[in-house]
Enzyme design. Structure first.
Site, mmCIF file in Angstrom:
data_model
loop_
_atom_site.group_PDB
_atom_site.id
_atom_site.type_symbol
_atom_site.label_atom_id
_atom_site.label_comp_id
_atom_site.label_asym_id
_atom_site.label_seq_id
_atom_site.Cartn_x
_atom_site.Cartn_y
_atom_site.Cartn_z
ATOM 1 N N ASP A 97 0.619 -1.149 0.189
ATOM 2 C CA ASP A 97 -0.039 -0.048 -0.436
ATOM 3 C C ASP A 97 1.289 1.757 0.038
ATOM 4 O O ASP A 97 1.924 1.377 0.562
ATOM 5 C CB ASP A 97 -0.544 0.130 1.245
ATOM 6 C CG ASP A 97 -2.090 -0.960 1.877
ATOM 7 O OD1 ASP A 97 -2.358 -1.789 0.592
ATOM 8 O OD2 ASP A 97 -2.510 -1.180 2.307
ATOM 9 N N GLU A 126 -10.631 -2.535 3.736
ATOM 10 C CA GLU A 126 -9.836 -1.635 4.068
ATOM 11 C C GLU A 126 -9.380 -0.075 3.676
ATOM 12 O O GLU A 126 -10.095 0.347 2.801
ATOM 13 C CB GLU A 126 -8.653 -2.680 3.876
ATOM 14 C CG GLU A 126 -7.955 -3.448 4.403
ATOM 15 C CD GLU A 126 -7.475 -4.717 3.835
ATOM 16 O OE1 GLU A 126 -6.153 -4.976 4.783
ATOM 17 O OE2 GLU A 126 -6.584 -5.027 2.879
#
Length: 490
Positions: free
Chosen positions: A25, A203
């Site tokens: 990420d 998320e």
């Protein structure tokens, strides 16, 4: 494919990769007035997911990145999971020394024994190069094992300004919203969800405003990644358009939840990207509203841990500039534009009926234009020099499909066919295809549709063919982006 299997993988030219080891990420994106900062989930010790820390890179153009030393290193008791960064210009945190505004990172401290995830902060007084962890961490602990991914923004109102955090209770499919005056003490305001796609855990939320093209209107956007349950399978990112009053996010449309991994209709839900490899995207802090910019991780948890590697594994998407477009029915679409590409005046060629060969051989931007909506499918096929088909794009009047062959990837979930519905109401159609070493990014309908797929292990493909039907009013142009075309100028 075993983690230890190493093969030659050519690095992307237009996308960030770490010098070595694993990344996922993007974290803490911010612009300091001169440079763009990209932090990212990083394993300093290997090509597998683990020992999560924040890597760091900077750029002046969002394409050429300089990797810097690890910004925040994992500890003995907790890893450093995803989060965000703000520049505390008013020194509300008290971390400043009176000469520079502190750069404050808000991240998830994930216990290595997986018993807890809480929110912690660290601060920098040298512009985000080195960080000191706050001595009284965590600053927000719900006693949860799945509370993570804080994104913090500065909310401005007539009554004053304050910090707002969105984070997820991942298993509950809820976005939690908090307020703070000083980045240390947080008060719960509200929550959002579950709504829309809930087959996978939620998320990496993000909350920001976007301008509506051609108007003075602003709308709030809430982005939520989920895994699995994405529209193309595995990881995906959905978004909600609505209003935020400093306490509560209210979507324009309340959606029923669906927990199926299949979709009854391709029009089910609003997806930031329709491909397999566009996840955990977040926006930059420090940019004006009309320059909202987002970068995502270009992979999918279905196979990310098993992809071939060459001592490094993982890459970021191209940076995207975002705004909103309102259609004739009053519905809003996020519109995306790829940033950082050099401007060039490239001549357009008319596509002849039958097969048109397009030479590539280096990263390139291929632009297709259909003056009238295709009545029969047009097919763009991408080949290696040995004539092996790797990628095929089929353009129809209401749908684009991308078929990805297995290529060099030995994983049952990798070879796939992605479908992307096109917005109604326009006879003309433009399709931009950015091909780099190891990836393809497709933006269609003026950027109102996006489809991103890895082409793992593939160097920029040697050539393409474009097949169109007799009577098709189509043209194409190719902008080559050679491996030195984007080097910074002296």
């Amino acid at each position: 494919m075993p983690e230890t299997q190493q093969v030659a993988v050519k690095r992307p030219q237009l996308h960030f990769t770490a010098k070595k080891n694993w990344i996922n990420d993007p974290n803490g994106l911010f612009f300091d007035g001169k440079q763009y900062h990209l932090y990212f989930q990083h394993n300093p010790h290997g090509v597998g997911h683990g020992f999560m820390s924040w890597g760091h890179a900077v750029s002046t153009d969002l394409v050429n990145w300089e990797e810097l030393p690890i910004a925040i290193l994992h500890g003995d008791m907790a890893d450093i999971f995803s989060g965000s960064i703000v520049v505390d210009h008013e020194n509300t945190s008290g971390f400043g020394d009176g000469t520079v505004a502190p750069v404050v990172a808000i991240y998830t401290a994930a216990a290595k024994d997986e018993t807890n995830q809480s929110q912690a902060i660290a601060y920098s007084l040298d512009g985000g190069i080195t960080f000191t962890k706050y001595g009284q961490n965590p600053v927000l602990d719900r006693g949860s094992k799945d509370f993570r991914d804080p994104k913090v923004i500065r909310y401005e109102s007539e009554q004053g300004s304050f910090w707002v955090m969105v984070a997820v209770e991942a298993i509950d499919r809820r976005v939690m919203i908090y307020r703070s005056e000083n980045l240390k003490d947080w008060t719960e305001l509200s929550s959002f969800g579950p709504q829309a796609a809930v087959a996978g855990i939620w998320e990496c939320p993000d909350l920001f405003q976007l301008p509506v093209a051609g108007t003075d209107q602003l709308k709030w956007v809430l982005i939520v990644s989920l895994n699995p349950g994405g529209v193309a399978g595995g990881s995906g990112t959905q978004y909600f358009i609505g209003e935020f009053n400093g306490t509560t996010f209210t979507p324009d449309e309340t959606q029923e939840t669906w927990d199926s991994f299949g979709y009854e209709s391709l029009k089910q839900g609003d997806w930031l990207d329709w491909g397999r490899d566009f996840y955990a995207g977040v926006s930059f802090h420090g940019l004006p509203l009309d320059e909202q910019t987002l970068i995502a991780w270009m992979s999918n948890w279905d196979y990310a841990r098993e992809l071939p590697h060459d001592g490094w594994r993982g890459s970021m998407s191209a940076a995207r500039r975002l705004d909103l477009v309102k259609d004739s029915n009053g519905k809003f679409d996020i519109r995306q534009r790829i940033l950082g590409l050099p401007k060039a005046d490239v001549a357009s060629s008319k596509a002849n009926a039958g097969e048109n060969r397009i030479e590539l051989g280096s990263p390139a931007l291929v632009e297709l234009t259909f003056a009238t909506s295709p009545t029969e499918p047009a097919v763009l096929s991408l080949f290696r020099a040995d004539d092996t088909l790797i990628s095929e794009l089929t353009v129809e009047s209401a749908l684009i499909q991308h078929r990805r062959e297995a290529g060099k990837v030995d994983h049952e979930l990798y070879a796939s066919n992605q479908r992307m519905p096109l917005p109604a109401g326009s006879d003309e159609l433009d399709v931009k295809v950015l091909v780099d070493h190891g990836s393809i990014e497709i933006l269609a309908a003026g950027g109102r549709r996006s489809l991103t797929d890895q082409l793992t292990g593939e160097a920029a493909l040697a050539y393409a063919t474009l097949r169109v039907a007799t009577g098709a009013n189509a043209s194409f142009k190719v902008q080559e982006l050679s491996d030195n075309a984007l080097e910074p100028k002296a």
